[in-house]
Design a protein around this motif. Structure first.
Motif, PDB file in Angstrom:
ATOM      1  N   ASP A   1       0.845  -1.188   0.000  1.00 50.85           N
ATOM      2  CA  ASP A   1       0.000   0.000   0.000  1.00 50.85           C
ATOM      3  C   ASP A   1       0.882   1.240   0.000  1.00 50.85           C
ATOM      4  N   ALA A   2       0.613   2.140  -0.934  1.00 49.19           N
ATOM      5  CA  ALA A   2       1.454   3.338  -1.077  1.00 49.19           C
ATOM      6  C   ALA A   2       1.001   4.497  -0.189  1.00 49.19           C
ATOM      7  N   ALA A   3      -0.068   4.315   0.574  1.00 48.63           N
ATOM      8  CA  ALA A   3      -0.637   5.430   1.338  1.00 48.63           C
ATOM      9  C   ALA A   3       0.351   5.944   2.388  1.00 48.63           C
ATOM     10  N   TYR A   4       0.596   7.230   2.358  1.00 46.45           N
ATOM     11  CA  TYR A   4       1.392   7.960   3.356  1.00 46.45           C
ATOM     12  C   TYR A   4       2.868   7.558   3.396  1.00 46.45           C
ATOM     13  N   THR A   5       3.355   6.844   2.387  1.00 45.94           N
ATOM     14  CA  THR A   5       4.778   6.496   2.403  1.00 45.94           C
ATOM     15  C   THR A   5       5.650   7.736   2.313  1.00 45.94           C
ATOM     16  N   SER A   6       5.155   8.790   1.690  1.00 44.84           N
ATOM     17  CA  SER A   6       5.959  10.011   1.559  1.00 44.84           C
ATOM     18  C   SER A   6       5.844  10.914   2.781  1.00 44.84           C
ATOM     19  N   GLN A   7       4.872  10.658   3.668  1.00 48.69           N
ATOM     20  CA  GLN A   7       4.683  11.493   4.854  1.00 48.69           C
ATOM     21  C   GLN A   7       5.108  10.794   6.146  1.00 48.69           C
ATOM     22  N   GLN A   8       5.411   9.492   6.063  1.00 44.79           N
ATOM     23  CA  GLN A   8       5.765   8.720   7.249  1.00 44.79           C
ATOM     24  C   GLN A   8       7.277   8.719   7.457  1.00 44.79           C
ATOM     25  N   CYS A   9       7.708   8.864   8.683  1.00 50.53           N
ATOM     26  CA  CYS A   9       9.128   8.822   9.003  1.00 50.53           C
ATOM     27  C   CYS A   9       9.586   7.374   8.999  1.00 50.53           C
ATOM     28  N   SER A  10      10.631   7.081   8.250  1.00 52.32           N
ATOM     29  CA  SER A  10      11.126   5.707   8.170  1.00 52.32           C
ATOM     30  C   SER A  10      11.872   5.289   9.431  1.00 52.32           C
ATOM     31  N   ARG A  11      12.191   6.248  10.320  1.00 53.63           N
ATOM     32  CA  ARG A  11      12.891   5.911  11.561  1.00 53.63           C
ATOM     33  C   ARG A  11      11.925   5.699  12.718  1.00 53.63           C
ATOM     34  N   CYS A  12      11.020   6.660  12.943  1.00 53.74           N
ATOM     35  CA  CYS A  12      10.130   6.544  14.114  1.00 53.74           C
ATOM     36  C   CYS A  12       8.694   6.208  13.755  1.00 53.74           C
ATOM     37  N   GLY A  13       8.314   6.291  12.461  1.00 59.99           N
ATOM     38  CA  GLY A  13       6.966   5.931  12.041  1.00 59.99           C
ATOM     39  C   GLY A  13       5.954   7.048  12.156  1.00 59.99           C
ATOM     40  N   HIS A  14       6.368   8.241  12.563  1.00 57.75           N
ATOM     41  CA  HIS A  14       5.440   9.360  12.714  1.00 57.75           C
ATOM     42  C   HIS A  14       4.941   9.821  11.344  1.00 57.75           C
ATOM     43  N   VAL A  15       3.624  10.033  11.218  1.00 58.59           N
ATOM     44  CA  VAL A  15       3.020  10.461   9.956  1.00 58.59           C
ATOM     45  C   VAL A  15       2.476  11.877  10.115  1.00 58.59           C
ATOM     46  N   ASP A  16       2.925  12.753   9.239  1.00 56.32           N
ATOM     47  CA  ASP A  16       2.456  14.137   9.259  1.00 56.32           C
ATOM     48  C   ASP A  16       2.811  14.755   7.919  1.00 56.32           C
ATOM     49  N   LYS A  17       1.848  15.422   7.283  1.00 54.89           N
ATOM     50  CA  LYS A  17       2.149  16.008   5.980  1.00 54.89           C
ATOM     51  C   LYS A  17       3.163  17.139   6.097  1.00 54.89           C
ATOM     52  N   ARG A  18       3.345  17.679   7.298  1.00 55.84           N
ATOM     53  CA  ARG A  18       4.359  18.717   7.492  1.00 55.84           C
ATOM     54  C   ARG A  18       5.766  18.129   7.489  1.00 55.84           C
ATOM     55  N   ASN A  19       5.858  16.777   7.561  1.00 65.01           N
ATOM     56  CA  ASN A  19       7.175  16.143   7.486  1.00 65.01           C
ATOM     57  C   ASN A  19       7.855  16.390   6.137  1.00 65.01           C
ATOM     58  N   ARG A  20       7.057  16.732   5.144  1.00 63.59           N
ATOM     59  CA  ARG A  20       7.602  16.921   3.798  1.00 63.59           C
ATOM     60  C   ARG A  20       7.316  18.347   3.340  1.00 63.59           C
ATOM     61  N   PRO A  21       8.197  19.265   3.674  1.00 61.90           N
ATOM     62  CA  PRO A  21       7.938  20.678   3.327  1.00 61.90           C
ATOM     63  C   PRO A  21       8.019  20.963   1.834  1.00 61.90           C
ATOM     64  N   ASP A  22       8.796  20.176   1.074  1.00 63.68           N
ATOM     65  CA  ASP A  22       8.852  20.362  -0.374  1.00 63.68           C
ATOM     66  C   ASP A  22       9.106  19.013  -1.029  1.00 63.68           C
ATOM     67  N   GLN A  23       9.259  19.028  -2.375  1.00 61.36           N
ATOM     68  CA  GLN A  23       9.320  17.772  -3.125  1.00 61.36           C
ATOM     69  C   GLN A  23      10.506  16.901  -2.718  1.00 61.36           C
ATOM     70  N   ALA A  24      11.645  17.512  -2.447  1.00 59.35           N
ATOM     71  CA  ALA A  24      12.865  16.736  -2.229  1.00 59.35           C
ATOM     72  C   ALA A  24      13.209  16.531  -0.760  1.00 59.35           C
ATOM     73  N   THR A  25      12.569  17.251   0.148  1.00 64.17           N
ATOM     74  CA  THR A  25      13.000  17.262   1.551  1.00 64.17           C
ATOM     75  C   THR A  25      12.040  16.485   2.435  1.00 64.17           C
ATOM     76  N   PHE A  26      12.626  15.660   3.335  1.00 65.10           N
ATOM     77  CA  PHE A  26      11.834  15.045   4.407  1.00 65.10           C
ATOM     78  C   PHE A  26      12.518  15.384   5.725  1.00 65.10           C
TER      79      PHE A  26
END
Length: 389
Positions: A331-356
């Motif tokens: 499932d691709a849902a929220y893979t771009s907003q989820q932290c791969s280290r702690c698992g926290h999901v927030d759309k603010r985690n990704r301020p622009d296209q290239a940055t997490f």
């Protein structure tokens, strides 16, 4: 090559090029023309009688197309089957809503007329109508002018080897840009996937066509530049509306697709080779229906609809099957907003296209690499659940 994976058999479509003499090419052209005029008649009768099953349609059409067009018995059967297959595909697309909603002008126009076939449309052949002489690199093929023997064919060494050993089923005769091809189906036994020692996550995108959880980014800048150049050229040529502009458009209409397919093949081979070398599987996003789900501004829509993520996914899948590498869709849902280290999901985690940048733990990484790591993690979880027994 196109792909269909069934059980432990991989079905590939191999293309070989025919090199007919002018007389042979004329006979092939006349054959396609007659077969497709017969197919148009069959399609009109099927539409008139609302009869789309092969056996039933044969009763209405077989004698008539034999009398009017004079094809061989087996060729006549293939014409009828081709029409039935075309209607089956049309009805499936209508049922899925791919051709508009019920009552829409586009759908109403499609439903109001029978299917039609272009004069050079492909014609299927089976082993009764087409035989291969691999040592001589020739085929013997049925035409309306009689059996043509000694028609030379050529192809890459790999394609010819597959064709000689693994060919099964029908082949399609195709005329494209004045050149003649045969598309033959080959069936290759796959290698059973080995138990993966982890997974390579693959994030598919536009700025970066594919990014792996190892941090390898296959950039899309070159491909996007080619697409933009072709788009600008098409726009200028279409505005001219001269005969020379139309000829140039016709010559170039497939060059972009060929370039994109080659790029996808190179990327897919690189990913599968790395997974095979390290004994891992491959985790891909399940992006089915993404075009219907996403909402984009108008300038971005062309880019999305020219994005060949399905093609790249198919290339990775069939290359992995042949290499014995496990593949799983996640499932691709929220893979771009989820932290791969702690698992926290927030759309603010990704301020622009290239940055997490995680707002919870402060972890920072390239956004596509972070998403690929999430996909790899979901692949491991999904594989463990599906193989728990």
């Amino acid at each position: 090559m196109d792909l269909l994976i069934v059980c432990s058999i991989v079905k590939l479509v191999v293309q070989v090029k025919l090199l007919p003499t002018p007389q042979q090419a004329a006979a092939l052209e006349a054959t396609l023309d007659a077969a497709n005029r017969a197919a148009n008649l069959v399609a009109a009768l099927a539409f008139q009688h609302h009869c789309f099953r092969n056996f039933d349609l044969r009763k209405h059409t077989y004698d008539r197309i034999k009398a009017e067009f004079g094809p061989a018995a087996q060729a006549a059967q293939h014409v009828i089957k081709k029409v039935c297959d075309a209607y089956r595909t049309l009805h499936a697309n209508l049922a899925a809503g791919h051709l508009g909603k019920p009552g829409s002008p586009r759908r109403a126009a499609i439903e109001a007329r029978p299917i039609s076939f272009r004069s050079p449309a492909a014609q299927p052949y089976d082993d009764r109508c087409l035989s291969w002489q691999h040592d001589a690199r020739t085929v013997s093929i049925w035409t309306t002018a009689g059996r043509l023997k000694g028609v030379t064919f050529t192809g890459s060494a790999r394609q010819l080897a597959l064709l000689a050993v693994h060919r099964r089923g029908e082949s399609d005769l195709i005329c494209r840009d004045g050149m003649w091809f045969l598309h033959a189906t080959v069936e290759v036994a796959d290698r059973p996937p080995s138990e993966p020692d982890g997974f390579v996550g693959v994030d598919l995108g536009i700025a970066n066509i594919a990014t792996t959880s190892d941090g390898v980014r296959h950039r899309g800048k070159g491909l996007n530049a080619v697409r933009h150049r072709h788009r600008r050229l098409r726009r200028r040529l279409q505005a001219k509306r001269t005969k020379s502009a139309k000829r140039l458009l016709k010559r170039r209409r497939r060059s972009e697709a060929r370039f994109a397919a080659n790029v996808a093949h190179v990327i897919a081979k690189s990913i599968v080779t790395e997974a095979e070398r390290t004994g891992r599987g491959i985790a891909l996003e399940d992006l089915q229906g993404i075009r219907e789900r996403v909402r984009l501004r108008k300038p971005q829509r062309v880019t999305l609809h020219s994005w060949s993520f399905h093609q790249l996914g198919a290339f990775i899948a069939y290359k992995a099957v042949l290499a014995g590498v496990a593949v799983i869709l996640v499932d691709a849902a929220y893979t771009s907003q989820q932290c791969s280290r702690c698992g926290h999901v927030d759309k603010r985690n990704r301020p622009d296209q290239a940055t997490f940048r995680c707002t919870s733990c402060g972890f920072a990484e390239h956004a596509d690499v972070n998403a690929a790591r999430n996909i790899a993690s979901r692949g491991e979880t999904g594989w463990a659940v599906s193989h728990a027994a």
